[in-house]
Design a protein around this motif. Structure first.
Motif, PDB file in Angstrom:
ATOM      1  N   THR A  42       0.866  -1.111  -0.113  1.00  0.00           N
ATOM      2  CA  THR A  42       0.058  -0.043   0.182  1.00  0.00           C
ATOM      3  C   THR A  42       0.890   1.199   0.176  1.00  0.00           C
ATOM      4  OG1 THR A  42      -0.193   0.230   2.436  1.00  0.00           O
ATOM      5  CG2 THR A  42      -1.704  -1.164   1.390  1.00  0.00           C
TER       6      THR A  42
ATOM      7  N   ASP B 238       0.400   5.887   0.084  1.00  0.00           N
ATOM      8  CA  ASP B 238      -0.469   6.780   0.390  1.00  0.00           C
ATOM      9  C   ASP B 238       0.035   8.035  -0.055  1.00  0.00           C
ATOM     10  OD1 ASP B 238      -1.567   9.272   1.522  1.00  0.00           O
ATOM     11  OD2 ASP B 238      -0.897   8.912   3.432  1.00  0.00           O
TER      12      ASP B 238
ATOM     13  N   ARG C 119      -6.911  -1.056   6.116  1.00  0.00           N
ATOM     14  CA  ARG C 119      -6.432  -1.945   7.302  1.00  0.00           C
ATOM     15  C   ARG C 119      -7.496  -3.071   7.662  1.00  0.00           C
ATOM     16  NH1 ARG C 119      -4.727   2.921   9.216  1.00  0.00           N
ATOM     17  NH2 ARG C 119      -6.496   3.249  10.395  1.00  0.00           N
TER      18      ARG C 119
ATOM     19  N   VAL D 293       7.231   6.239   2.820  1.00  0.00           N
ATOM     20  CA  VAL D 293       6.148   5.122   2.650  1.00  0.00           C
ATOM     21  C   VAL D 293       6.503   4.080   3.761  1.00  0.00           C
ATOM     22  CG1 VAL D 293       5.450   3.331   1.037  1.00  0.00           C
ATOM     23  CG2 VAL D 293       6.586   5.470   0.159  1.00  0.00           C
ATOM     24  N   ARG D 294       5.277   3.988   4.604  1.00  0.00           N
ATOM     25  CA  ARG D 294       5.444   3.133   5.817  1.00  0.00           C
ATOM     26  C   ARG D 294       4.785   1.884   5.823  1.00  0.00           C
ATOM     27  NH1 ARG D 294       4.479   6.404  11.050  1.00  0.00           N
ATOM     28  NH2 ARG D 294       2.442   6.840  10.091  1.00  0.00           N
TER      29      ARG D 294
ATOM     30  N   GLY E 287      -1.333   0.200   5.098  1.00  0.00           N
ATOM     31  CA  GLY E 287      -2.352   0.749   5.438  1.00  0.00           C
ATOM     32  C   GLY E 287      -2.044   2.113   6.378  1.00  0.00           C
ATOM     33  N   GLN E 288      -0.859   2.445   6.472  1.00  0.00           N
ATOM     34  CA  GLN E 288      -0.454   3.598   7.136  1.00  0.00           C
ATOM     35  C   GLN E 288      -0.001   5.088   6.411  1.00  0.00           C
ATOM     36  OE1 GLN E 288       3.035   2.093   9.400  1.00  0.00           O
ATOM     37  NE2 GLN E 288       2.010   2.725  11.098  1.00  0.00           N
ATOM     38  N   GLU E 289      -0.387   6.290   6.962  1.00  0.00           N
ATOM     39  CA  GLU E 289      -0.168   7.483   5.904  1.00  0.00           C
ATOM     40  C   GLU E 289       1.195   7.663   6.054  1.00  0.00           C
ATOM     41  OE1 GLU E 289      -2.817  10.779   7.170  1.00  0.00           O
ATOM     42  OE2 GLU E 289      -2.827   9.664   8.972  1.00  0.00           O
ATOM     43  N   SER E 290       1.424   8.374   5.062  1.00  0.00           N
ATOM     44  CA  SER E 290       3.062   8.691   4.439  1.00  0.00           C
ATOM     45  C   SER E 290       3.469   9.677   5.242  1.00  0.00           C
ATOM     46  CB  SER E 290       3.068   9.096   2.924  1.00  0.00           C
ATOM     47  OG  SER E 290       2.783   8.197   2.148  1.00  0.00           O
TER      48      SER E 290
ATOM     49  N   THR F  82      -3.374  11.900  13.127  1.00  0.00           N
ATOM     50  CA  THR F  82      -3.259  11.537  11.496  1.00  0.00           C
ATOM     51  C   THR F  82      -2.462  12.495  10.871  1.00  0.00           C
ATOM     52  OG1 THR F  82      -4.872  13.457  10.785  1.00  0.00           O
ATOM     53  CG2 THR F  82      -5.672  11.297  11.243  1.00  0.00           C
TER      54      THR F  82
END
Ligand code: SF4
Lengths: 169, 498
Positions: A30, A32, A44, B155-156, B159-162, B492
C-alpha cells in the motif's frame, strides 16, 4: 459472525481466481499519496475478521520487492512523486496498480501546483475503485477485477527474453 | 491595547473575546498570558487583510469558558519570538515564516514544515515567500559517536499514512526522533480561499477524514456565527450524535491499533470486529461509514435513523466491554503499555496539548464541557483524567470516553433528533468555531466576504498533539515502542500536513 451473502460471493470468486493464477498468494503493497486517512482505515480492515483477506490467498507485504499489486490512495501529491516512483519501480513485473477512492480519480482535488489530481498522470492504473472511501467490500471487488487483469499481463509476458530486451520494450 | 472597533473586527460570538494589540505590546501580553494558570495556547496564524499581514493568537481560557483572540498587524517588523515564552508556539512560528515570510526575530532556527526541500521559490503559499527557505534542519545525517539515524518512510507500513520518521538510535534505545510531513501537504488552507461555504465544508471534512465531524462542525459553527443563524436544537442534537459516533469508532480503531502494535492478534481481531460494527452503525444511522456529508452549513443534510441507533449501539457496547475486560487482565499486553511513551503533565500544559492525550497527562480539559456548544450545555459531560501520561493512561481515557459517548448518544437520541438546515445567508466577517473531535479540540477560524471564504484557518487536534510525539517517543523507550505510542496518540498525518 456470519458473512453477508454478497461478501461471500465476491470472496469466493476472488479466492478462486487468486488460487488459479498465483498458487494461493498475491502480495499487496500500500502507498498513500495524500489521503485523508480514511481510505487507509478501510484498507486496514481488509484483514479484519469481517473480510479476512488472508483466507483468499491475498497478503499485505511491507516490501515492494515482494509485491504484485500496488494499492494507492490519495490525489498524487507532486512532492511525493519520487517516493511513489521508487516504490513502483522496485516491484517486479508483471505488476498491477489499483487506485483507491475518489482522490486518485480526481474527484476531491483538481490538478494544481500541489497535486496531479489524477493518479493516471504518474502511474499506469489498472483498476480504479471509486468511493469516498470505497468500502472494504468494494475494495475486494476491485482486487478481483485486478487479479483478472494480471492474468492477461502474465499471458503477455515472455519468460525467455533477456534483461536488455526487457529494457527496450 | 484597545478593544476592537476596526472595520474588520471579529464577529461577536458567545464564548470568544477579541483584542487588537500594538506590535510593541505583544511580548508583554504573551508573557502575562503564558504565566497565568489555566490559560492555554491554542493557535497562532496569519492572514493577509487589505494587503497587510495580520497575526492572530488564540488563547483557551478554559476556566472562564472563553477563547481570547488577540491580533496585531505584523507590518514588516514581524513579531517577537513567542516560543521563548510560550514553547507551544514554535510550530506555528515556523509555519508563519514559511507561509508569509515573516520571522520571529533574526537568526532564529526554524524548522521546515510543509514546503518540500527542492521546492521553487514560487511554491504556492498563503502569503509571500521568505527571502530564503531555511535549509532542511534535519537532513538524514549520521550522528557522530555511537548513534546513527534510521530513516523510516515516507512510505511506511501497510495501510499507514505517509510520513518520514527520522529515528536516531544507538541500536535499541531511541535518542531522538523527528518527523517530516511535507509529503502530504495538500495546501488545504490555500485552496479554501475563494470557496463557497458548502464546497469548503466538503474540503474541510476531507482535511482529516477521521475527524470529519469534529472539524466540519467547528467550521459550520464559525460560518453560522458570522451569518448569525442558529440551527434548531433537535438538529444540533443530531450533530452531537454524529460527533459521539465519530469518537466511538476512532477510539475503537485506536484500541485495535494498540493490540496490533503489541502483537496481540486475538485482541486485535476482537477490536476490529467492534470497529467494523461501529462503522456499519454509522452507515445505518447516517448513511456513511465515516459520517461524511452528514453536516451541512446551517444544520444537517440527513435525518438519523434513531431506531437503528438505539437497537444496535447497546450490543456493540457489550462486545466492547467484554474486549476491554479481557485486555485489562492480559498482563503481557499491559506490560507493554505501562510507563511507555510518557508525556508529563508539565509538558502537556507547556505544549498546549488537547484531547485524550492531554487528559491522560493530567489536563482536565474538554471543549464540550469548558466551552459548551450545541447540545452539550445541557448534558453534563463527564471528563476522564489520568495522571501518569503513559500509553496505559491514554488507553484508559479512551475506554472511559467511549462509555461516556455511548451514554451521550442515547441521551441525545432520547431527547429527539431533527434534520434539515436553516438558511445561511451570505455574510461578511470573521469568527472562530470549535468542537471536541476524537483527537481533541478542533479550531476553525473563518473570514467570509459575502459568503465566500477570504481566509480559513484549519487547526485540527492532531496539529497540537504531534507536538509532543517526539518527547513521548524519547522518554526511556526502545525502537519497538514507537508503533505502540503512535497507536495511543491516534493522530493523523493528513490533519498535521493539511
Ligand atoms: S477518496 Fe475520500 S476517503 Fe479516500 S482518501 Fe480521498 S477523501 Fe479520503
Amino acid at each position: 459472525m456470519t458473512p453477508e451473502p454478497e461478501e461471500e460471493r465476491v470472496a469466493a470468486r476472488l479466492r478462486d481466481a487468486t488460487h488459479r493464477l498465483f498458487g494461493r498468494s498475491l502480495h499487496i503493497r500500500t502507498v498513500d499519496t495524500g489521503s485523508c486517512a480514511v481510505c487507509e482505515s478501510e484498507i486496514r480492515l481488509l484483514t479484519a475478521p469481517h473480510y479476512d483477506l488472508h483466507r483468499l490467498g491475498l497478503f499485505f507485504t511491507p516490501s515492494p520487492r515482494h509485491a504484485d499489486l500496488l494499492l494507492v490512495t490519495g490525489p498524487a501529491i507532486r512532492a511525493f512523486d519520487r517516493a511513489l516512483e521508487k516504490t513502483y519501480d522496485a516491484m517486479p513485473p508483471p505488476k498491477l496498480v489499483v487506485a483507491v477512492g475518489a482522490c486518485p480519480l480526481g474527484g476531491v482535488y483538481q490538478e494544481d501546483e500541489f497535486v496531479h489530481g489524477q493518479l493516471e498522470r504518474v502511474l499506469p492504473v489498472d483498476v480504479f475503485v471509486p468511493g469516498c472511501p470505497p468500502s472494504p467490500l468494494a475494495l475486494l471487488q476491485g482486487l478481483l477485477v485486478a487479479v483478472g487483469r494480471l492474468a492477461e499481463k502474465v499471458g503477455a509476458e515472455s519468460f525467455t527474453t533477456l534483461g536488455d530486451e526487457e529494457e527496450s520494450r | 491595547m484597545s478593544e476592537d472597533t476596526t472595520a474588520r473586527a471579529e464577529h461577536p460570538m458567545a464564548g470568544t473575546s477579541s483584542l487588537l494589540l500594538d506590535r510593541t505590546d505583544v511580548e508583554l501580553h504573551v508573557r502575562a498570558m503564558a504565566q497565568t494558570p489555566g490559560v492555554r495556547f491554542a493557535d497562532f496564524f496569519g492572514s493577509i487583510e487589505d494587503g497587510e499581514l495580520m497575526i492572530r493568537l488564540v488563547w483557551g481560557l478554559d476556566r472562564e469558558q472563553e477563547f481570547r483572540i488577540v491580533r496585531w498587524p505584523a507590518r514588516g517588523t514581524g513579531y517577537p519570538p513567542l516560543s521563548e515564552v510560550a514553547p507551544a508556539a514554535f510550530v506555528e512560528e515556523c509555519e508563519i515564516y514559511e507561509q508569509f515570510g515573516v520571522s520571529p526575530g533574526k537568526g532564529r532556527a526554524l524548522n521546515r514544515l510543509v514546503i518540500p526541500p527542492r521546492a521553487e521559490h514560487s511554491f504556492p503559499r498563503l502569503g509571500e515567500a521568505p527571502p530564503h527557505d531555511r535549509p532542511l534542519p534535519h537532513a538524514p545525517h549520521y550522528v557522530s559517536g555511537e548513534a546513527f539515524e534510521f530513516p523510516f518512510g515516507p512510505v511506511r507500513g501497510v495501510g499507514q499514512e505517509s510520513m518520514y520518521m527520522g529515528l536516531v538510535t544507538s541500536g535499541e534505545e531511541l535518542i531522538d526522533l523527528y518527523l517530516l510531513q511535507w509529503h502530504k501537504h495538500r495546501g488545504i488552507e490555500r485552496r479554501l480561499g475563494g470557496e463557497e461555504v458548502a464546497r469548503a465544508l466538503f474540503v474541510v471534512e476531507r482535511t482529516e477524514g477521521l475527524s470529519a465531524v469534529g472539524n466540519g462542525w467547528a467550521f459550520c459553527r464559525a460560518v453560522e456565527a458570522i451569518a448569525e443563524v442558529v440551527p434548531h436544537p433537535a438538529v444540533e442534537r443530531s450533530r452531537g450524535v454524529a460527533l459521539e459516533l465519530e469518537r466511538l469508532y476512532n477510539h475503537a480503531a485506536a484500541i485495535a491499533a494498540l493490540c496490533q502494535s503489541t502483537g496481540l492478534v486475538v485482541g486485535q481481531a476482537q477490536a476490529e470486529m467492534v470497529l467494523e460494527q461501529l462503522l456499519r452503525l454509522n452507515a445505518s444511522v447516517f448513511g456513511h461509514r465515516y459520517l461524511f456529508g452528514v453536516l451541512a452549513p446551517g444544520g444537517t443534510s440527513r435525518a438519523a435513523d434513531v431506531d437503528a441507533l438505539v437497537t444496535l449501539l447497546p450490543p456493540i457496547m457489550d462486545s466492547l466491554r467484554r474486549l476491554v475486560d479481557a485486555l485489562w487482565s492480559t498482563n503481557s499486553f499491559l506490560d507493554r503499555l505501562e510507563s511507555c511513551g510518557v508525556v508529563t503533565p508539565a509538558d502537556a500544559a507547556r505544549l498546549g496539548l488537547v484531547g485524550p492525550v492531554a487528559r491522560a497527562s493530567g489536563q482536565d480539559i474538554d471543549t464540550r464541557r469548558d466551552h459548551a456548544f450545541g447540545p452539550y450545555g445541557d448534558l453534563a459531560v463527564k471528563v476522564p483524567v489520568r495522571a501518569t501520561g503513559d500509553v496505559m493512561a491514554r488507553m484508559s481515557v479512551m475506554v472511559a470516553e467511549m462509555e461516556e459517548s455511548a451514554r451521550l448518544t442515547l441521551d441525545l437520541a432520547g431527547a429527539g433528533l431533527g434534520a434539515g438546515t436553516v438558511e445561511v445567508p451570505p455574510a461578511t466577517g470573521s469568527a472562530l468555531g470549535w468542537c471536541e473531535s476524537p483527537r481533541g479540540e478542533s479550531l476553525l477560524w473563518v473570514d467570509l466576504d459575502a459568503g465566500r471564504i477570504r481566509r480559513a484557518r484549519v487547526r485540527p487536534g492532531s496539529v497540537r498533539n504531534w507536538r509532543s510525539f517526539d518527547d513521548a517517543a524519547r522518554s526511556r523507550n526502545v525502537f519497538t515502542d514507537i508503533p505502540i505510542i503512535e497507536a495511543s496518540f491516534w493522530l493523523t498525518v493528513a490533519g498535521l500536513a493539511r
